[in-house]
Design a protein around this motif. Structure first.
Motif, PDB file in Angstrom:
ATOM      1  N   SER B 246       0.835  -1.196   0.000  1.00 49.37           N
ATOM      2  CA  SER B 246       0.000   0.000   0.000  1.00 49.37           C
ATOM      3  C   SER B 246       0.868   1.243   0.000  1.00 49.37           C
ATOM      4  CB  SER B 246      -0.929   0.000   1.215  1.00 49.37           C
ATOM      5  OG  SER B 246      -0.160   0.132   2.397  1.00 49.37           O
ATOM      6  N   GLY B 247       0.201   2.372  -0.001  1.00 42.21           N
ATOM      7  CA  GLY B 247       0.919   3.642  -0.029  1.00 42.21           C
ATOM      8  C   GLY B 247       1.163   4.069  -1.458  1.00 42.21           C
ATOM      9  N   HIS B 248       2.372   4.564  -1.695  1.00 42.83           N
ATOM     10  CA  HIS B 248       2.685   5.111  -3.004  1.00 42.83           C
ATOM     11  C   HIS B 248       3.061   4.030  -4.016  1.00 42.83           C
ATOM     12  CE1 HIS B 248       3.467   9.214  -0.975  1.00 42.83           C
ATOM     13  NE2 HIS B 248       2.273   9.189  -1.532  1.00 42.83           N
ATOM     14  N   VAL B 249       2.123   3.202  -4.343  1.00 42.34           N
ATOM     15  CA  VAL B 249       2.312   2.249  -5.438  1.00 42.34           C
ATOM     16  C   VAL B 249       1.090   2.347  -6.340  1.00 42.34           C
ATOM     17  CG1 VAL B 249       3.814   0.632  -4.225  1.00 42.34           C
ATOM     18  CG2 VAL B 249       1.337   0.390  -4.026  1.00 42.34           C
ATOM     19  N   ARG B 250       1.278   1.906  -7.535  1.00 42.55           N
ATOM     20  CA  ARG B 250       0.189   2.104  -8.477  1.00 42.55           C
ATOM     21  C   ARG B 250      -0.867   1.004  -8.397  1.00 42.55           C
ATOM     22  NH1 ARG B 250       2.071   2.464 -13.865  1.00 42.55           N
ATOM     23  NH2 ARG B 250       3.992   1.416 -13.224  1.00 42.55           N
ATOM     24  N   ARG B 251      -0.476  -0.168  -7.907  1.00 44.44           N
ATOM     25  CA  ARG B 251      -1.472  -1.225  -7.761  1.00 44.44           C
ATOM     26  C   ARG B 251      -1.462  -1.765  -6.325  1.00 44.44           C
ATOM     27  NH1 ARG B 251       0.612  -2.196 -12.720  1.00 44.44           N
ATOM     28  NH2 ARG B 251       2.119  -3.673 -11.902  1.00 44.44           N
ATOM     29  N   PRO B 252      -1.959  -0.977  -5.391  1.00 44.53           N
ATOM     30  CA  PRO B 252      -1.984  -1.469  -4.013  1.00 44.53           C
ATOM     31  C   PRO B 252      -2.880  -2.700  -3.923  1.00 44.53           C
ATOM     32  CG  PRO B 252      -3.306   0.529  -4.211  1.00 44.53           C
ATOM     33  CD  PRO B 252      -2.604   0.335  -5.528  1.00 44.53           C
ATOM     34  N   GLY B 253      -2.509  -3.593  -3.069  1.00 42.44           N
ATOM     35  CA  GLY B 253      -3.355  -4.769  -2.916  1.00 42.44           C
ATOM     36  C   GLY B 253      -2.585  -5.919  -2.292  1.00 42.44           C
ATOM     37  N   ILE B 320       4.528  -0.812   3.126  1.00 48.81           N
ATOM     38  CA  ILE B 320       3.989   0.536   2.907  1.00 48.81           C
ATOM     39  C   ILE B 320       5.086   1.340   2.216  1.00 48.81           C
ATOM     40  CG2 ILE B 320       2.986   2.594   3.953  1.00 48.81           C
ATOM     41  CD1 ILE B 320       2.443   0.757   6.453  1.00 48.81           C
ATOM     42  N   VAL B 322       6.564   4.769   0.652  1.00 48.07           N
ATOM     43  CA  VAL B 322       6.468   6.226   0.738  1.00 48.07           C
ATOM     44  C   VAL B 322       7.387   6.790  -0.333  1.00 48.07           C
ATOM     45  CG1 VAL B 322       6.823   8.248   2.204  1.00 48.07           C
ATOM     46  CG2 VAL B 322       6.076   6.078   3.221  1.00 48.07           C
ATOM     47  N   GLY B 448      -2.019  11.812  -4.857  1.00 48.89           N
ATOM     48  CA  GLY B 448      -1.980  10.377  -4.592  1.00 48.89           C
ATOM     49  C   GLY B 448      -3.141   9.675  -5.254  1.00 48.89           C
ATOM     50  N   GLY B 450      -3.583   8.787  -8.157  1.00 52.28           N
ATOM     51  CA  GLY B 450      -3.199   7.755  -9.111  1.00 52.28           C
ATOM     52  C   GLY B 450      -3.657   8.022 -10.529  1.00 52.28           C
TER      53      GLY B 450
ATOM     54  N   SER C 109      -1.224   4.718   5.239  1.00 50.30           N
ATOM     55  CA  SER C 109      -1.411   4.371   3.829  1.00 50.30           C
ATOM     56  C   SER C 109      -2.513   5.193   3.175  1.00 50.30           C
ATOM     57  CB  SER C 109      -1.719   2.878   3.690  1.00 50.30           C
ATOM     58  OG  SER C 109      -0.575   2.134   4.047  1.00 50.30           O
ATOM     59  N   LEU C 112      -1.259   8.850   2.774  1.00 47.57           N
ATOM     60  CA  LEU C 112      -0.381   9.034   1.629  1.00 47.57           C
ATOM     61  C   LEU C 112      -1.196   9.221   0.347  1.00 47.57           C
ATOM     62  CD1 LEU C 112       2.321   6.315   2.433  1.00 47.57           C
ATOM     63  CD2 LEU C 112       2.623   8.796   2.554  1.00 47.57           C
ATOM     64  N   ARG C 113      -2.447   8.798   0.405  1.00 50.12           N
ATOM     65  CA  ARG C 113      -3.271   8.898  -0.800  1.00 50.12           C
ATOM     66  C   ARG C 113      -4.452   9.840  -0.606  1.00 50.12           C
ATOM     67  NH1 ARG C 113      -1.414   4.339  -4.000  1.00 50.12           N
ATOM     68  NH2 ARG C 113      -3.056   4.706  -5.525  1.00 50.12           N
ATOM     69  N   CYS C 143      -6.099  -0.745   2.943  1.00 47.94           N
ATOM     70  CA  CYS C 143      -5.182   0.184   2.278  1.00 47.94           C
ATOM     71  C   CYS C 143      -5.175  -0.041   0.767  1.00 47.94           C
ATOM     72  CB  CYS C 143      -3.778   0.014   2.826  1.00 47.94           C
ATOM     73  SG  CYS C 143      -3.746  -0.318   4.595  1.00 47.94           S
ATOM     74  N   ASP C 144      -5.745  -1.168   0.331  1.00 53.78           N
ATOM     75  CA  ASP C 144      -5.813  -1.404  -1.108  1.00 53.78           C
ATOM     76  C   ASP C 144      -6.861  -0.515  -1.766  1.00 53.78           C
ATOM     77  OD1 ASP C 144      -7.596  -2.851   0.442  1.00 53.78           O
ATOM     78  OD2 ASP C 144      -7.620  -4.615  -0.855  1.00 53.78           O
ATOM     79  N   ALA C 189      -6.022  -8.217  -5.834  1.00 55.00           N
ATOM     80  CA  ALA C 189      -5.107  -7.564  -6.769  1.00 55.00           C
ATOM     81  C   ALA C 189      -4.136  -8.545  -7.416  1.00 55.00           C
ATOM     82  CB  ALA C 189      -4.318  -6.478  -6.033  1.00 55.00           C
ATOM     83  N   ARG C 207      -7.979   2.322 -14.061  1.00 57.54           N
ATOM     84  CA  ARG C 207      -8.092   3.398 -13.099  1.00 57.54           C
ATOM     85  C   ARG C 207      -7.454   4.639 -13.668  1.00 57.54           C
ATOM     86  NH1 ARG C 207      -4.859   1.519  -9.073  1.00 57.54           N
ATOM     87  NH2 ARG C 207      -5.463   3.236  -7.741  1.00 57.54           N
TER      88      ARG C 207
END
Lengths: 761, 468, 207
Positions: B246-253, B320, B322, B448, B450, C109, C112-113, C143-144, C189, C207
Motif C-alpha cells: 500500500s501507499g505510493h504504489v500504483r497497484r496497491p493490494g 507501505i 512512501v 496520490g 493515481g 497508507s 499518503l493517498r 489500504c488497497d 489484486a 483506473r
C-alpha cells in the motif's frame, strides 16, 4: 491446602551472595541483601505482579533484555545487577517518563515527605528533566467520595487503586477509563466510590493522587509521629499505626500483620479515629444533679459511685462493653465478686452459655487461625456476615478463593456480601443457626432426618445437602475445613444447643487432628473473647474457672426491673444501643436505683439514665491487652494523650474498688496486665514484651494445657427453642459493626451511619 | 530460492463466486485436508506442521508447529484462538481470506485444534471487519451443520466449539495477551509474560494463538505434506506469504508471493511502484511497526531472516511505500500518533514515550524545536525499546528511531526551516531559505489519486507482473 | 480537550454504583435476550462484555449510562467495569454521537493517498448534521482501496473528495453506499490468484 514451601537458595546481586526463599520475587529477595529495587506498581498484597510501571528493571546474566524485578522469581545461582549503566539508564528514563505528566506540586501536596515518587526520583532519577512541553492540567482536587479526594494530575497510573477495587475488595467500582496517556481513574458516571474498604486506596497510592479528605492538610510528615496500635472497633482487631500530632489522632494507617489483617483496614477502622476528638466524647466526670448530668471532680464522682454501690452491695450488677481490655474485665470482675459479693457480671450480648461448652469451644486444637481462612480447602461462614461482623475477614476469604482455590459455603439467615463468591449457600430462619447445624450434621453423618431438621431450621434440605457436599469434598481425603461462625449461633435461648451442634460438626470433620482446620468465632463484640477469658461472665471466673452462678445480661435487666437488683455498673456499654431488647433495658435503667457508667461517649442510655459517669478512654488512649478471635493476645499502648480529665480504666476501677474496701493491688497498667497473666492459668508466664507488636496466640504456648477440661464427658445437647420466639430476640440483639457510636460521631463517616449496614461488592 | 512461476496456494481461485460457501469450497477440494488429518493421529498432524517450517504470519514469525507442541498434554480445557484482529497499519491480507474463503480458516482451525488437543476455539476478529465477520459466521453455521465443528467431528472423537468474537476497535488486541484479556471481556491490556499463553492463556488455560493466514495455510500443508511445503520459499522462511502492498504504489493490494523473492519484485513488479517521476523514499517492509528501509534496500530478499538482517522485519507482511513527495516528518508524525492513540496505557515507557514523541514532533513542525530535540527524541526511542511490557512501545520506537537515523539531515533541515518560518513568519521566507525540498507539514494530499499514466519502473523484473 | 469525566467530581448525593438490581432496572427484552445468548457462548460470562456493549450501543445509539446499567444488570457486573471496558475501545461510544458512523481512515497508507483531505471533506459536508458520526480512524485494514471510509460498517474506496456528498446522501436515503466502490465487490489484486475463467481486477489501466 498445603501452604507453599520455599527452599532457601543463593543468588548474587550486585556482587553480593544473598540467600532467599526460592521463587521470591527479585524485588523482595533483593531486600534480604540490603539492595533496594525501586517499585511503584508492585505491591504483593495486591496479588500477582503486573509489571506496569517498569521502575524495577534489572539486569540478569543470561537474559538479553532487562527484566522486571517485581515479576522475576529468584532462582539458585541467579546473577543480578541493579546498578549497572544499563539499569541506571532504564531507571532514570522511567522516572523521567513518569514525571512528564506529574505536576511536581510537592510543596502543596499531602504526600510530600512520605511520597515514594519523591523518594524514587531522588534515589534513582536522573536529576534533570528534558521535558519542556506544557504539562496536562485538570481541576483538582476532586471529590471521589466523602472520604477520598482525587488529584488526577498527580496520578502516575500505577494501577494499584483499581487493582485493589477489582481484585481485593472486588467491589469493581473504581476503574480506569479511556486508554493510553488519556487513561484516568474514575467511577461510573460520577458515582462516589463508597465501599467498606475504600480507604485502603489512599494508603496504596504511591503519589498524592488519592488523599484522605479528613487528613488533608492536617499535618506534614515532620509534624507527626506514628504510634503502633490495635483497632478495637470490631472483633477483627486489625493492627494499626496511628498518626499523632500534638497528642491527637489525625490518621490511622494499616500496620501489616498477616496473621491478623493482611495489611488492610476497613473504612471504619481507618476513619473512626475522628470520634476520639468530638464533642460527644465525655471528658470529665459527671453526676446527675436535678435530673441533669453536671461536671464534678473525680473525687466527687468516685465518692458518689462508691457510696451507691456500697448501698446496693450484692444487689449490684455489671455489664462489660466489648471494647474493654482484658485487664478492665478482670478488675471489674474482681470488684464485683470480691468487693460487692455479686456474680451478676456479663460481657456477652447473647446470653449465658454453659461453662463446660465454653471450655470445649476454647480447646486449642479446635482453634483456626486467620490465615487458615486463606489456605483451607473449604470454609463455612456460619451465622455471620463478615463485612458487617468483622470486615477484614471478608477480604481474607476473597483472597483465599481468588488465589488458593478455597471453596466457600455460606449458611446464614440473610444475604451476605460473600454470597456471590460462595459455591453453596443455605438460608435459614433468623436465630435457627443451631437447628441448621443439626441438620447439617445429620446430612454429613447420614444419621437423622435431614428434611425434618432442615424444616425445623426454616431451611431447605437441598441447601443443607449442597453445603454438606461442598464441605465433604469429592475425594474422601481429610480436608482442612474452617468454620467461621458468628456468636449469634450461641445466642440465647439456643446458646447451648448451638454450641453443642457446632462441636458435633467440628468432630465430624476431625478438626482436632487436622492442622489448618478448626473453628474461628466472630464474637459479637470486639474483645468478646478476651473478656470471657478474663472472667467477665456470670458463670465463670478468670480462665473459665468455676464460679458461683450469676445473672446474664438479660437476667440482669429483668432483675433491675423487678427490683431484685439495685445498682448497675456499665463499663463501656450503653445497653440501649448494644444489647437485645431495648424496651426491656429502658425499663431496667429506669428501674435501677443507681447507674454508674464508665463511658467514652454520651449516648442516649448514658445521657438519660446514668447517675454517675466516669469519662472513659478510647482505644488509642488505653494501655492493656485484648484477645483476637483466634486467641492472639494483642497489646494496646497509649498513642495519644487522654482527652480532658479522662483517667485510665484500670486506675478508676482500682480506685473504686479501694473505696469499696477491696484493694485490687494494681498501681500501674503493667501491674494490671501481670495480674491478668497470673489470674488466667493458660496465660501463665506471659509478659507484655512477649506480646509485643505482633501478638501471641496463647494456644501456641505451653501454658495452654492449663485450660480447664470440661467436667462432663460429653457435650449435652440443649433443647431447641421454637423459631418464632428467638426471631424477635435475634433481630433486636444483632448490630453491624458499622452501627456504632464511633461511626456516628466521626464526621467523615456520618454519611455511612444511616445505612447501619454495608454490603460489599 | 523463488521459482519463476509463483505457486498460488492461499489465493487459488480466491475470487470464484461462492467460494465462501461450503458447497463451492468443497467442490474445490475443501475440507479434504481435515478428513485426511482426522484420519491421522494428532502427533502425525503435528509432525506435518513442524515439518512444513511454517512460521507465524501475524508478525512475530515464530514456528507454528513448535507453538502447537508447547501446549501441555493431558485432559483439560485447551483453547485455540485465531488472531483475526488485523490492525497493523498497512495490513489487510487476513481480511481477504476471511471474506472470500472463510471455510479455509475454519478447516485450518479444526486441524490445528486436533493437533494441539484444543477443544474450544475462538476467532477474535477486529470489530471493524463487519463483512468478514458475517462471512465467518455464515461459514461457521454451515460447518456446524455439516458436523465439521462441534461434538465428535466426523466420528473422529475430536470435539471443537468455535465462536466468532468481534472486537471493538483497539490495535493492542492484536497483541496476543491483550487479545486474551479482551476476549475475557476486559480492557485489552497486555499481560506480563511469563506465564506464556501456552501454559496460562485464555481463562488461565493452555492456549494456542495463531494468525488467520497461519491457520489458513494449515489445510494446504496437510494436503501437500509438510516436507513438500517446506520446499517452497527459502530455508528459514518456507512457503508462500500474503503481502499487502500500500501507499505510493500504483497497484496497491494483496499478493501471494513465495518467500525470498527480492522486495523490489513485490513493490515494483507486482504493485507497480510509485507514480512516474517519483522515487521510493522509504518503505516499511512489515507494517508500520517495522523500521523503515530506503530505496537502496529494495533488493533485499523478502523473507524473515533477510529483513531482520537489514535491521527491520517481515512483520505482518505489509509493505507501505512512501515516495519522495512526502516529508519524513509527516511519516514519523502519522506513525507516532497512531501508537500514542493505541497505547493501552498500562506501562510507563510506552504510555509516556509515545505521547512525548508526538509532542516533540509537533514542536518540530511548529518551529519550536532545536536540533537538540532530535537527540532527545532519539534517546527517548532508545529508552522505550526493550523496556516495555509488550511490543507496542517498541513498535513505535523502532520505526521512529530508524527514521531519525536514516533521515537525520532532513529532520534537521525541517527543524531549521520551521524555526525560520516561525521567526520570519512567512512561507516565502522558508522557501527563500531553500532548506526543504518539499513543503513541510502537509501530507501528500492531492497527487496520490493515481491519475498519472502508468510508466516504467526502475529496473524491476517483470516476471511477476500479471497482465503486463 | 479533556476527556469526559476528567474534571468532574463524584456526586456525593448518589449511591455507589454497585451491580444494578434486576428488580429496579428496566432492560428491553430484546437486549436482554441478545446479551444472554452471547453469555452462553463463553465459559465466563464476562467474555460477552464486548458483544453485549455493542448490542446496547445499537439499541441506544451509544453506551449511555442507561445502556451500561442495562448491560451490567443482565451480566451481573458493575457499571464501572463495563464503562471501563467501553471506554477502551474505539468503536464503543461513551458520549452521544450521530446514528450513522463514518470512519475515515487517516492512518499512513490512506494519508499518503489523501485520507486527511477526505476526512476534512466529510467533516465539512456532514457539518452540523446530528445524524452523522464522522471520525478519523486508525488503519481500517483496507489500504488497497485507500483512501477509504467505513460507512455504517461498509467499506468504500478509493474515495475522492467528490464522493463525499454522494456517500452522505446514500446514507440519508437508506441506499446502498457507492455500490461500485464497495470493498465487498472488489477482486484481489494478485494477478496470479484466479484461474483463467475469472476476470482479473482491477483491469490494467482502468483506473
Amino acid at each position: 491446602m498445603p501452604r507453599p514451601e520455599h527452599p532457601t537458595i543463593t543468588f548474587t546481586i550486585d556482587g553480593r551472595e544473598v540467600q532467599a526463599p526460592e521463587n521470591a520475587m527479585l524485588v523482595d529477595a533483593a531486600k534480604l541483601g540490603d539492595v533496594e529495587i525501586p517499585v511503584f506498581c508492585y505491591e504483593p498484597k495486591l496479588g500477582q505482579p503486573v509489571g506496569a510501571c517498569r521502575m524495577c528493571l534489572v539486569e540478569i546474566e543470561g537474559i538479553p533484555k532487562l527484566q522486571t524485578g517485581c515479576s522475576t522469581p529468584v532462582k539458585d545461582g541467579m546473577v543480578v545487577y541493579t546498578e549497572s549503566e544499563r539499569v541506571k539508564t532504564a531507571q532514570q528514563s522511567v522516572v523521567e517518563f513518569l514525571l512528564i505528566n506529574h505536576p511536581l506540586d510537592c510543596p502543596v501536596c499531602d504526600k510530600g515527605g512520605e511520597c515514594p515518587l519523591q523518594d524514587i526520583t531522588f534515589g534513582w532519577g536522573g536529576g534533570i528533566s528534558r521535558f519542556i512541553e506544557p504539562k496536562r492540567h485538570f481541576v483538582k482536587p476532586l471529590e471521589l467520595s466523602p472520604l477520598i479526594a482525587i488529584d488526577r494530575e498527580r496520578c502516575i497510573l500505577c494501577y494499584r487503586c483499581v487493582r485493589f477495587s477489582q481484585e481485593i475488595s472486588e467491589d469493581y467500582q473504581l476503574v480506569l477509563l479511556e486508554r493510553g496517556a488519556h487513561s484516568y481513574v474514575a467511577t461510573f458516571d460520577g458515582h462516589p466510590y463508597v465501599a467498606p474498604f475504600s480507604g485502603n486506596i489512599v494508603e496504596l497510592c504511591p503519589v498524592g493522587a488519592l488523599t484522605s479528605r479528613p487528613y488533608r492538610f492536617r499535618a506534614r510528615p515532620w509534624d507527626i509521629e506514628g504510634a503502633g496500635s490495635v483497632c478495637t472497633l470490631c472483633p477483627a482487631q486489625c493492627n494499626t499505626t496511628i498518626t499523632v500530632r500534638d497528642e491527637r489522632a489525625l490518621r490511622v494507617l494499616a500496620r501489616q500483620n498477616d496473621e491478623v489483617d493482611d495489611g488492610w483496614l476497613c473504612d471504619k477502622g481507618r476513619f473512626a479515629y475522628q470520634s476520639f476528638h468530638v464533642e460527644e466524647r465525655i471528658t470529665e466526670p459527671l453526676l446527675r444533679d436535678g435530673g441533669q448530668l453536671r461536671p464534678v471532680t473525680w473525687e466527687r464522682a468516685l465518692t458518689e459511685a462508691a457510696a451507691a454501690l456500697k448501698r446496693a452491695g450484692e444487689h449490684s450488677a455489671a455489664i462489660v462493653g466489648g471494647q474493654s481490655t482484658n485487664e478492665e474485665g478482670l478488675l471489674l470482675g474482681e470488684l464485683m465478686r470480691g468487693a460487692l459479693g455479686s456474680n451478676d457480671i456479663d460481657s456477652r450480648r447473647a446470653g449465658a452459655l454453659d461453662l463446660d461448652l465454653q471450655r470445649r469451644l476454647a480447646e486449642p486444637t479446635l482453634q483456626a487461625r486467620v490465615s487458615d481462612l486463606e489456605f483451607a480447602h473449604a470454609v463455612l461462614v456460619l451465622d455471620a456476615d463478615p463485612v458487617n461482623d468483622a470486615p477484614i475477614f471478608d477480604l481474607r476469604l476473597r483472597k483465599g478463593i481468588r488465589r488458593n482455590g478455597l471453596q466457600l459455603a455460606v449458611a446464614s439467615p440473610g444475604e451476605t456480601s460473600l454470597d456471590e463468591n460462595a459455591r453453596a449457600i443455605a438460608r435459614y430462619a433468623p436465630g435457627a443457626g443451631a437447628a441448621f447445624v443439626r441438620a447439617l450434621c445429620a446430612e454429613l453423618s447420614g444419621a437423622g432426618d435431614v428434611a425434618a431438621l432442615a424444616q425445623q431450621a426454616g431451611s431447605d434440605a437441598e441447601q443443607v445437602k449442597a453445603v454438606a457436599a461442598l464441605l465433604r469434598g469429592g475425594g474422601g481425603e481429610a480436608r482442612e475445613i474452617v468454620v467461621l461462625w458468628g456468636e449469634r449461633l450461641t445466642a440465647s435461648p439456643n446458646a447451648d444447643a448451638g454450641a453443642q451442634a457446632l462441636l458435633e460438626l467440628a468432630d465430624g470433620f476431625g478438626m482436632r487432628s487436622i492442622e489448618g482446620a478448626g473453628l474461628l468465632e466472630i464474637p459479637a463484640s470486639s474483645n468478646g473473647r478476651g473478656l470471657r477469658e478474663a472472667g467477665a461472665l456470670p458463670n465463670a471466673g478468670p480462665g473459665y474457672a468455676d464460679s458461683p452462678s450469676g445473672r446474664d445480661a438479660s437476667a440482669i435487666a429483668e432483675a433491675l426491673c423487678d427490683g431484685s437488683l439495685a445498682a448497675l455498673y456499665l463499663l463501656g456499654s450503653d445497653p440501649l444501643r448494644e444489647l437485645a431488647d431495648r424496651e426491656l433495658w429502658e425499663r431496667a435503667l429506669t428501674g435501677a436505683s443507681t447507674v454508674v457508667a464508665h463511658a467514652a461517649f454520651l449516648t442516649e442510655g448514658i445521657r438519660e439514665h446514668a447517675d454517675v459517669v466516669f469519662p472513659a478512654e478510647v482505644y488509642a488512649e488505653k494501655e492493656g491487652t485484648i484477645v483476637h478471635p483466634d486467641g492472639r493476645l494483642q497489646r494496646l499502648r497509649p498513642a495519644i494523650g487522654r482527652s480532658g480529665e479522662v483517667r485510665a480504666g484500670w486506675q478508676v476501677l482500682s480506685e473504686l474498688s479501694l473505696r469499696l474496701g477491696h484493694d485490687l493491688d494494681v498501681l500501674t497498667a503493667t501491674m494490671a496486665s501481670r495480674k491478668l497473666f497470673e489470674a488466667v492459668p493458660f496465660y501463665a508466664g506471659l509478659t507484655l514484651e512477649e506480646i509485643s507488636g505482633r501478638g501471641v496466640r496463647w494456644q501456641e504456648r505451653e501454658a495452654a494445657a492449663a485450660l480447664p477440661a470440661p467436667e462432663q464427658a460429653e457435650a449435652v445437647a440443649g433443647e431447641l427453642a421454637s423459631i418464632d420466639s428467638v426471631e424477635a430476640a435475634e433481630r433486636a440483639g444483632y448490630r453491624s459493626v458499622w452501627d456504632s457510636a464511633e461511626v456516628e460521631f466521626s464526621p467523615a463517616l456520618e454519611f455511612l451511619y444511616p445505612r447501619r449496614e454495608l454490603v460489599g461488592g | 530460492m523463488a521459482s519463476a512461476a509463483p505457486p498460488v496456494l492461499l489465493f487459488k481461485d480466491i475470487d470464484e463466486p461462492g467460494l465462501a460457501t461450503r458447497e463451492v469450497y468443497e467442490r474445490r477440494g475443501g475440507y479434504e485436508s481435515m478428513r485426511k488429518a482426522l484420519a491421522m493421529t494428532p502427533e502425525q498432524v503435528l509432525e506435518q506442521l513442524e515439518g512444513s517450517g511454517l512460521r507465524g504470519r501475524g508478525g512475530a514469525g515464530f514456528s507454528m508447529g513448535k507453538k502447537v507442541s508447547f501446549l501441555p498434554k493431558g485432559a483439560m480445557d485447551k483453547y485455540l484462538v485465531c488472531n483475526a484482529d488485523e490492525s497493523e497499519p498497512g495490513t489487510f491480507k487476513d481480511r481477504e481470506l476471511m471474506q472470500k474463503t472463510p471455510h479455509m480458516l475454519i478447516e485450518g482451525i479444526v486441524i490445528a485444534s486436533y493437533a494441539a488437543g484444543a477443544n474450544r476455539s475462538f476467532i477474535y476478529i477486529r470489530g471493524e471487519y463487519v463483512l468478514q465477520a458475517d462471512a465467518l459466521d455464515a461459514a461457521l453455521a454451515e460447518a456446524r451443520e455439516a458436523g465439521y465443528v462441534g461434538e465428535d467431528i466426523l466420528g473422529s472423537g475430536h470435539s471443537l466449539s468455535l465462536v466468532v468474537h468481534r472486537g471493538a476497535g483497539a490495535y493492542i488486541c492484536g497483541e496476543e495477551t491483550g487479545l486474551l484479556d479482551s476476549l475475557e471481556g476486559k480492557r485489552g491490556n497486555p499481560r506480563l509474560k511469563p506465564p506464556f499463553p501456552a501454559n496460562q492463556g485464555l481463562y488461565q488455560g493452555p492456549t494456542l494463538i495463531n494468525n488467520v493466514e497461519t491457520l489458513s495455510t494449515v489445510p494446504t500443508i496437510i494436503a501437500m505434506g509438510g516436507a513438500e511445503y517446506a520446499k517452497l520459499g527459502v530455508e528459514t522462511s518456507t512457503g508462500t506469504k500474503l503481502v499487502s502492498v500500500s501507499g505510493h504504489v500504483r497497484r496497491p493490494g494483496n499478493y501471494e508471493i513465495e518467500l525470498g523473492i527480492p522486495s523490489r519484485e513485490i513493490i515494483y513488479g507486482l504493485a507497480g511502484g510509485p507514480e512516474v517521476g517519483r522515487k521510493v523514499k522509504c518503505w516499511f517492509p512489515g507494517g508500520s511497526s517495522s523500521p523503515v528501509l530506503k530505496e537502496e534496500d529494495l533488493d533485499i530478499p523478502y523473507d524473515f531472516n533477510s529483513l531482520a538482517g537489514a535491521g527491520s522485519m517481515l512483520g505482518s507482511g505489509a509493505i507501505i511505500v512512501v515516495d519522495d513527495s512526502t516529508p519524513i516528518l509527516d511519516v514519523a508524525m502519522k506513525t507516532a500518533k497512531f501508537y500514542r492513540h493505541e497505547s493501552c496505557g498500562k506501562c510507563t515507557p510506552c504510555r509516556e514515550g509515545t505521547n512525548w514523541t508526538v509532542t516533540m514532533l509537533e514542536r518540530i513542525d511548529t518551529g519550536e524545536a532545536t536540533p537538540m530535540d532530535l537527540e532527545i527524541m532519539a534517546s527517548v526511542q532508545e529508552h522505550i525499546i526493550g523496556n516495555c511490557l509488550c511490543v507496542l512501545g517498541d513498535a513505535m520506537a523502532m520505526p521512529i528511531g530508524s527514521m531519525i537515523a536514516k533521515f537525520r539531515d532532513e529532520f534537521e533541515a525541517h527543524i531549521e526551516a520551521a524555526r525560520a518560518k516561525r521567526t520570519l513568519g512567512s512561507d516565502s521566507a522558508l522557501e527563500a531559505q531553500g532548506a526543504l525540498e518539499e513543503p513541510p507539514g502537509l501530507l501528500l494530499a492531492s497527487d496520490g489519486s493515481g491519475d498519472q499514466a502508468p510508466g516504467a519502473h526502475d529496473g524491476a523484473p517483470g516476471t511477476h507482473r500479471g497482465g503486463a | 480537550m479533556s476527556p469526559r469525566g476528567w474534571d468532574v467530581p463524584a456526586d456525593l448525593e448518589k449511591d455507589p454504583a454497585t451491580i444494578p438490581d434486576p428488580a429496579t432496572t428496566d432492560v428491553p427484552q430484546q437486549l436482554r435476550e441478545s446479551i444472554e445468548a452471547h453469555m452462553a457462548n463463553y465459559p465466563d460470562r464476562r467474555s460477552a462484555a464486548l458483544p453485549a456493549l455493542a448490542a446496547a450501543q445499537r439499541l441506544h445509539g451509544w453506551c449511555s449510562p442507561e445502556a451500561i446499567e442495562q448491560v451490567a444488570c443482565v451480566m451481573s457486573l458493575t457499571p464501572a467495569y463495563l464503562e471501563s471496558v467501553a471506554s477502551f475501545y474505539d468503536m464503543l461510544e461513551t458520549s452521544p454521537v450521530g446514528r450513522h458512523s463514518v470512519y475515515v481512515c487517516t492512518n499512513i497508507s490512506c494519508s499518503l493517498r489523501g485520507g486527511d483531505d477526505l476526512y476534512e471533506s466529510f467533516v465539512a459536508a456532514a457539518g452540523e448534521d446530528l445524524d452523522f458520526n464522522v471520525r478519523a480512524f486508525e488503519c481500517l485494514g483496507a489500504c488497497d482501496i485507500a483512501p477509504m471510509a467505513s460507512v455504517d460498517g461498509v467499506y468504500v474506496g478509493p474515495l475522492t473528495t467528490d464522493d463525499v456528498r454522494q456517500v452522505l446522501d446514500d446514507v440519508k436515503a437508506g441506499r446502498d453506499v457507492l455500490p461500485d466502490k464497495q470493498l465487498a465487490r472488489r477482486l484481489v489484486a494478485d494477478p496470479h490468484a484466479n484461474a483463467e475463467e475469472y476476470p482479473l481486477h482491477p483491469p490494467e489501466g482502468a483506473r
